[in-house]
Design a protein around this motif. Structure first.
Motif, PDB file in Angstrom:
ATOM      1  N   TRP A   8       0.932  -1.158   0.019  1.00 24.88           N
ATOM      2  CA  TRP A   8       0.062  -0.071  -0.035  1.00 24.88           C
ATOM      3  C   TRP A   8       0.803   1.378   0.098  1.00 24.88           C
ATOM      4  CZ3 TRP A   8       1.764   2.439   4.364  1.00 24.88           C
ATOM      5  CH2 TRP A   8       2.038   1.783   5.327  1.00 24.88           C
ATOM      6  N   GLN A   9       2.084   1.307   0.295  1.00 26.53           N
ATOM      7  CA  GLN A   9       2.893   2.507   0.658  1.00 26.53           C
ATOM      8  C   GLN A   9       3.309   3.002  -0.906  1.00 26.53           C
ATOM      9  OE1 GLN A   9       5.930   2.104   3.555  1.00 26.53           O
ATOM     10  NE2 GLN A   9       7.115   3.741   2.727  1.00 26.53           N
ATOM     11  N   ALA A  10       2.876   4.362  -0.831  1.00 24.40           N
ATOM     12  CA  ALA A  10       3.272   5.194  -2.166  1.00 24.40           C
ATOM     13  C   ALA A  10       4.374   6.276  -1.955  1.00 24.40           C
ATOM     14  CB  ALA A  10       1.931   5.842  -2.617  1.00 24.40           C
ATOM     15  N   ILE A  11       4.624   6.536  -0.524  1.00 24.88           N
ATOM     16  CA  ILE A  11       5.561   7.720  -0.217  1.00 24.88           C
ATOM     17  C   ILE A  11       6.518   7.113   0.731  1.00 24.88           C
ATOM     18  CG2 ILE A  11       3.955   9.601  -0.591  1.00 24.88           C
ATOM     19  CD1 ILE A  11       3.434   9.629   2.480  1.00 24.88           C
ATOM     20  N   GLU A  12       7.595   7.703   0.657  1.00 23.68           N
ATOM     21  CA  GLU A  12       8.697   7.136   1.660  1.00 23.68           C
ATOM     22  C   GLU A  12       8.903   7.960   2.755  1.00 23.68           C
ATOM     23  OE1 GLU A  12      10.787   4.381   0.958  1.00 23.68           O
ATOM     24  OE2 GLU A  12       9.245   4.059  -0.555  1.00 23.68           O
ATOM     25  N   GLU A  13       8.219   9.364   2.720  1.00 20.90           N
ATOM     26  CA  GLU A  13       8.607  10.018   3.890  1.00 20.90           C
ATOM     27  C   GLU A  13       7.499  10.984   4.047  1.00 20.90           C
ATOM     28  OE1 GLU A  13      11.866  12.625   3.470  1.00 20.90           O
ATOM     29  OE2 GLU A  13      13.187  11.088   3.870  1.00 20.90           O
ATOM     30  N   GLY A  14       7.081  11.331   5.488  1.00 24.28           N
ATOM     31  CA  GLY A  14       6.109  12.187   5.702  1.00 24.28           C
ATOM     32  C   GLY A  14       5.621  12.150   6.991  1.00 24.28           C
ATOM     33  N   GLY A  15       5.035  13.300   7.525  1.00 23.45           N
ATOM     34  CA  GLY A  15       4.509  13.208   8.923  1.00 23.45           C
ATOM     35  C   GLY A  15       5.658  13.870   9.692  1.00 23.45           C
ATOM     36  N   PRO A  16       5.635  13.299  10.862  1.00 23.82           N
ATOM     37  CA  PRO A  16       4.968  12.389  11.640  1.00 23.82           C
ATOM     38  C   PRO A  16       3.347  12.909  11.867  1.00 23.82           C
ATOM     39  CG  PRO A  16       6.260  13.462  13.158  1.00 23.82           C
ATOM     40  CD  PRO A  16       6.779  13.988  11.885  1.00 23.82           C
ATOM     41  N   VAL A  17       2.450  11.973  11.718  1.00 24.04           N
ATOM     42  CA  VAL A  17       1.075  12.316  12.241  1.00 24.04           C
ATOM     43  C   VAL A  17       1.200  12.197  13.684  1.00 24.04           C
ATOM     44  CG1 VAL A  17      -1.224  11.213  12.360  1.00 24.04           C
ATOM     45  CG2 VAL A  17      -0.217  11.458  10.207  1.00 24.04           C
ATOM     46  N   ARG A  18       0.894  12.791  14.646  1.00 22.83           N
ATOM     47  CA  ARG A  18       0.910  13.237  16.046  1.00 22.83           C
ATOM     48  C   ARG A  18      -0.513  12.635  16.588  1.00 22.83           C
ATOM     49  NH1 ARG A  18       1.138  19.059  17.159  1.00 22.83           N
ATOM     50  NH2 ARG A  18      -0.404  18.815  15.525  1.00 22.83           N
ATOM     51  N   LEU A  19      -0.184  11.489  17.277  1.00 25.65           N
ATOM     52  CA  LEU A  19      -1.335  10.707  17.768  1.00 25.65           C
ATOM     53  C   LEU A  19      -1.543  10.952  19.446  1.00 25.65           C
ATOM     54  CD1 LEU A  19      -0.464   7.161  16.275  1.00 25.65           C
ATOM     55  CD2 LEU A  19      -2.228   8.714  15.446  1.00 25.65           C
ATOM     56  N   ALA A  20      -2.855  11.084  19.455  1.00 25.90           N
ATOM     57  CA  ALA A  20      -3.379  10.902  20.935  1.00 25.90           C
ATOM     58  C   ALA A  20      -3.821   9.418  21.146  1.00 25.90           C
ATOM     59  CB  ALA A  20      -4.409  11.939  21.375  1.00 25.90           C
ATOM     60  N   MET A  21      -3.369   8.648  22.061  1.00 33.77           N
ATOM     61  CA  MET A  21      -4.128   7.637  22.582  1.00 33.77           C
ATOM     62  C   MET A  21      -4.986   7.455  23.744  1.00 33.77           C
ATOM     63  SD  MET A  21      -0.938   4.715  21.855  1.00 33.77           S
ATOM     64  CE  MET A  21      -0.199   4.515  20.352  1.00 33.77           C
ATOM     65  N   VAL A  22      -6.090   7.296  23.336  1.00 37.75           N
ATOM     66  CA  VAL A  22      -7.160   7.331  24.395  1.00 37.75           C
ATOM     67  C   VAL A  22      -7.244   5.774  25.071  1.00 37.75           C
ATOM     68  CG1 VAL A  22      -9.552   8.023  24.910  1.00 37.75           C
ATOM     69  CG2 VAL A  22      -8.286   9.370  23.370  1.00 37.75           C
ATOM     70  N   GLY A  23      -6.903   5.810  26.367  1.00 34.24           N
ATOM     71  CA  GLY A  23      -7.176   4.440  26.816  1.00 34.24           C
ATOM     72  C   GLY A  23      -5.668   3.718  27.139  1.00 34.24           C
ATOM     73  N   LEU A  24      -5.414   3.722  28.322  1.00 40.52           N
ATOM     74  CA  LEU A  24      -3.745   3.358  28.723  1.00 40.52           C
ATOM     75  C   LEU A  24      -3.801   1.891  29.328  1.00 40.52           C
ATOM     76  CD1 LEU A  24      -2.127   6.654  29.746  1.00 40.52           C
ATOM     77  CD2 LEU A  24      -2.333   5.500  27.453  1.00 40.52           C
ATOM     78  N   CYS A  64     -18.361  11.078  12.244  1.00 44.01           N
ATOM     79  CA  CYS A  64     -17.227  11.333  11.655  1.00 44.01           C
ATOM     80  C   CYS A  64     -17.452  11.912  10.191  1.00 44.01           C
ATOM     81  CB  CYS A  64     -16.442  10.041  11.371  1.00 44.01           C
ATOM     82  SG  CYS A  64     -15.622   9.740  13.075  1.00 44.01           S
ATOM     83  N   ALA A  65     -18.324  11.302   9.624  1.00 47.79           N
ATOM     84  CA  ALA A  65     -18.728  11.869   8.046  1.00 47.79           C
ATOM     85  C   ALA A  65     -19.117  13.478   8.289  1.00 47.79           C
ATOM     86  CB  ALA A  65     -19.958  11.003   7.663  1.00 47.79           C
ATOM     87  N   ASP A  66     -19.955  13.747   9.471  1.00 49.94           N
ATOM     88  CA  ASP A  66     -20.426  15.105   9.410  1.00 49.94           C
ATOM     89  C   ASP A  66     -19.452  16.060   9.590  1.00 49.94           C
ATOM     90  OD1 ASP A  66     -22.829  14.264   9.097  1.00 49.94           O
ATOM     91  OD2 ASP A  66     -23.649  13.989  11.358  1.00 49.94           O
ATOM     92  N   ALA A  67     -18.407  15.614  10.539  1.00 48.20           N
ATOM     93  CA  ALA A  67     -17.226  16.406  10.970  1.00 48.20           C
ATOM     94  C   ALA A  67     -16.158  16.225   9.787  1.00 48.20           C
ATOM     95  CB  ALA A  67     -16.664  16.084  12.150  1.00 48.20           C
ATOM     96  N   GLY A  68     -16.453  15.570   8.654  1.00 43.24           N
ATOM     97  CA  GLY A  68     -15.419  15.433   7.874  1.00 43.24           C
ATOM     98  C   GLY A  68     -14.066  15.021   7.912  1.00 43.24           C
ATOM     99  N   VAL A  69     -13.746  14.031   9.074  1.00 44.39           N
ATOM    100  CA  VAL A  69     -12.653  13.576   9.631  1.00 44.39           C
ATOM    101  C   VAL A  69     -12.652  12.111   9.243  1.00 44.39           C
ATOM    102  CG1 VAL A  69     -12.510  15.025  11.768  1.00 44.39           C
ATOM    103  CG2 VAL A  69     -13.703  12.594  11.658  1.00 44.39           C
ATOM    104  N   CYS A 119      -2.524   7.021   4.785  1.00 49.00           N
ATOM    105  CA  CYS A 119      -3.775   7.201   4.599  1.00 49.00           C
ATOM    106  C   CYS A 119      -3.948   8.947   4.583  1.00 49.00           C
ATOM    107  CB  CYS A 119      -4.806   6.601   5.179  1.00 49.00           C
ATOM    108  SG  CYS A 119      -5.142   4.763   4.528  1.00 49.00           S
ATOM    109  N   LEU A 120      -3.689   9.173   5.862  1.00 48.09           N
ATOM    110  CA  LEU A 120      -3.920  10.819   6.123  1.00 48.09           C
ATOM    111  C   LEU A 120      -2.760  11.596   5.411  1.00 48.09           C
ATOM    112  CD1 LEU A 120      -4.405  10.530  10.038  1.00 48.09           C
ATOM    113  CD2 LEU A 120      -6.147  10.505   8.145  1.00 48.09           C
ATOM    114  N   LEU A 121      -1.662  10.970   5.286  1.00 50.62           N
ATOM    115  CA  LEU A 121      -0.685  12.005   4.598  1.00 50.62           C
ATOM    116  C   LEU A 121      -0.978  11.808   3.083  1.00 50.62           C
ATOM    117  CD1 LEU A 121       2.323  10.719   6.670  1.00 50.62           C
ATOM    118  CD2 LEU A 121       1.422  12.741   6.553  1.00 50.62           C
ATOM    119  N   THR A 122      -1.495  11.069   2.415  1.00 46.97           N
ATOM    120  CA  THR A 122      -1.802  10.831   1.078  1.00 46.97           C
ATOM    121  C   THR A 122      -3.506  11.167   0.507  1.00 46.97           C
ATOM    122  OG1 THR A 122      -2.290   8.412   1.090  1.00 46.97           O
ATOM    123  CG2 THR A 122      -0.092   9.215   0.712  1.00 46.97           C
ATOM    124  N   GLY A 123      -4.272  11.445   1.710  1.00 42.75           N
ATOM    125  CA  GLY A 123      -5.381  11.615   1.099  1.00 42.75           C
ATOM    126  C   GLY A 123      -6.320  10.305   0.800  1.00 42.75           C
ATOM    127  N   ALA A 124      -5.646   9.176   1.025  1.00 46.80           N
ATOM    128  CA  ALA A 124      -6.369   7.815   0.609  1.00 46.80           C
ATOM    129  C   ALA A 124      -7.292   7.491   1.731  1.00 46.80           C
ATOM    130  CB  ALA A 124      -5.392   6.626   0.549  1.00 46.80           C
TER     131      ALA A 124
END
Lengths: 359, 359
Positions: free
Chosen positions: A15-31, A136-141, A323-328
């Motif tokens: 699935w990989q189309a790009i070599e570099e990007g981001g980083p996408v910064r994550l919040a993890m909910v639930g530890l 999620c659809a309504d918010a466009g995320v 997906c987020l970085l490439t818009g997929a």
């Protein structure tokens, strides 16, 4: 197409189309242990993401885990998350709470315009899962459901081989996932998985999902009909009701899949697809604690294929970030997850009829 | 008891009490490829029996096969058999005709006071199978149903391990048997297996029986309830109706078994039993054309056990003859076979309801 074309580069990121990007910064909910022992290390090892915020119901735990984790800037509480605290410090949210808490956290993420990676099962009911998708659809995320098996090379190669027709037409699928929840995972009889309000069910929802969803994934098709039997005898499962389950799924084209799952049997899993021209087996298949096996019978030859084990969670996080970085659009989007929720609802309904013919 | 106690002497005849005896002289009724290529050589290799009479619908074939086979004294027709020709030359009868002919041949054998080894499935219906049992009981002759898997060391060791509790309590069973009848076995679309009057059904009756009966054998228990789906799309299966089948069996103690079978899929078979403490897998399991595999997971160790392949048919004939010589009642007696007939009738009934819940 040759078999070797599919099996060479077994662990490749198709699935990989790009070599570099981001980083996408994550919040993890639930530890819980999954986040601490599996998800955080996976992201540390990833190409496209990093963990910057940790969210827990327990302020002290949030702070302690945050301090102990590189790159993490904030350890905040559930209430603080809902209040938008540290929202500038993350781009997307990984929701890994008890099932019944997915919806409120996804709602907040959507309100904050954050993309979402939500653990499976999506929620405790079709209705709440649907609300999650709509929000999620309504918010466009972007919403992706965290089916880690989609990131497993053995499962991706199985899907490719079937899709290429190398096993002919698929005919039968057999699959199981079992573990001893109280011995192998968590000894606490008061854990959330055994509380129907928090989990929606113990065995179908938590592990029956693996045979169901992975069969869907490798066949590239969705079930059209369901039969099921659910049984419970151990008292710890009295409230949820489903300790052991057997279900049969019918797919388009008369493909029949029989699946079993138990939260009170030896840890074991496999997926076996029999086509008109060959067969493939992934075994062990689903447990994150065991390596994967891959065996193929095709054209009179049986190959037991050894391959380097990869971190499914790292692959999953990188796929989501990619997906987020490439818009997929992620493969396992909200609609994909909703199909499982509907099928699992039907499994429970079918089992409730208790209509097996007596012998 | 130690695992090694069960696995050492893997292919031992745990049932054998005498070293010499007989030979029990057999008449084989039905001279298809199975009799010629499997049964006759198996008896030639046996300890306790010999073939002395061959019976065919075709007088010429009976004579030709008889002349080509050592020890055989008579090649006679079906009519001659019913007339008692050469009855002094055999002690017992092996019935291996199309299913719907089992009853008349067993009736004649009983009239002639001959013991009977009858191929599975016993007949085309519970009613006819019951008549077969009654007739043998009335005549005081021994009746054994020819379940060759009972003679398979891998299956006998599986049964022992389960019975000894080494896998804890059994919880789940998964099993499949599939082959391409028209490509792997017999290309003739007019063969008797595809004629419901002669076979009683194609897939459940001919090969679905293997997952069903072998599960019963290793668990030492009989199903109490059944769910099933049957599908047919290839035109050759239009008359019989069952090309593919998936069925779930419930056993006492909430043990659930999901089984599949197809007469139009890659040749493959396995049986997997998951208990609370371990798991065992026989794969390949049921095809006489493939060796058996035996894998055991128990106490944190997985053992893939290699053992010398034995002739199931030789073992089965010797076990039958040994029962006659020692006066022992065969394990697979008429009542044992009748349970399968009742379960298979329920499988067809359950499938006819076509009551899977739509998704």
């Amino acid at each position: 197409m040759e078999l070797s074309t599919h099996l060479s580069g077994f662990t490749r990121r198709d699935w990989q189309a790009i070599e570099e990007g981001g980083p996408v910064r994550l919040a993890m909910v639930g530890l819980g242990w999954w986040t601490r022992e599996m998800a955080i290390p996976a992201v540390e090892d990833s190409t496209f993401c990093e963990t910057t915020v940790l969210v827990s119901g327990d302020a002290e735990k949030a702070g302690a885990v945050a301090r102990a984790t590189d790159a993490v800037e904030h350890g905040i509480t559930y209430d603080e998350f809902h209040d938008g605290v540290a929202a500038d410090a993350y781009d997307a949210v990984y929701v890994v709470t008890p099932n019944a808490l997915h919806l409120p956290f996804v709602e907040t993420a959507a309100d904050l315009s954050k993309d979402v990676l939500c653990e499976k099962p999506m929620e405790v009911s079709v209705e709440r899962a649907g609300a999650l998708v709509d929000r999620c659809a309504d918010a466009g995320v972007t919403l992706m459901i965290a089916y880690r098996m989609h990131a497993e090379p053995a499962v991706r190669r199985a899907r490719e081989l079937l899709d290429a027709g190398l096993l002919g037409e698929p005919v039968l699928v057999n699959s199981n996932m079992s573990q001893r929840l109280l011995r192998d995972v968590n000894p606490d009889p008061d854990q959330w998985r055994l509380d129907p309000d928090l989990s929606g069910g113990a065995t179908v929802m938590d592990i029956g999902l693996y045979p169901l969803n992975t069969t869907r994934f490798v066949l590239g098709a969705d079930p059209v009909a369901v039969q099921a039997v659910v049984r419970q005898s151990h008292e710890a499962f009295a409230d949820v009701g489903d300790e052991h389950v057997a279900f049969t799924l019918e797919f388009p084209g008369d493909v029949l899949a029989t699946c079993t799952a138990s939260q009170n049997a030896h840890q074991s899993s496999f997926l076996r697809v029999t086509g008109t021209e060959g067969e493939l087996s992934v075994a062990p298949a689903f447990s994150d604690r065991q390596p994967r096996g891959f065996e193929l019978s095709y054209g009179g030859v049986t190959v037991d294929y050894d391959f380097e084990r990869v971190s499914q969670m790292r692959e999953e996080f990188d796929y989501f970030a990619h997906c987020l970085l490439t818009g997929a659009e992620p493969y396992a989007d909200g609609e994909h997850g909703l199909v499982d929720m509907r099928v699992m609802e039907r499994i429970y309904e079918a089992a409730d009829r208790d209509d097996a013919l007596e012998v």
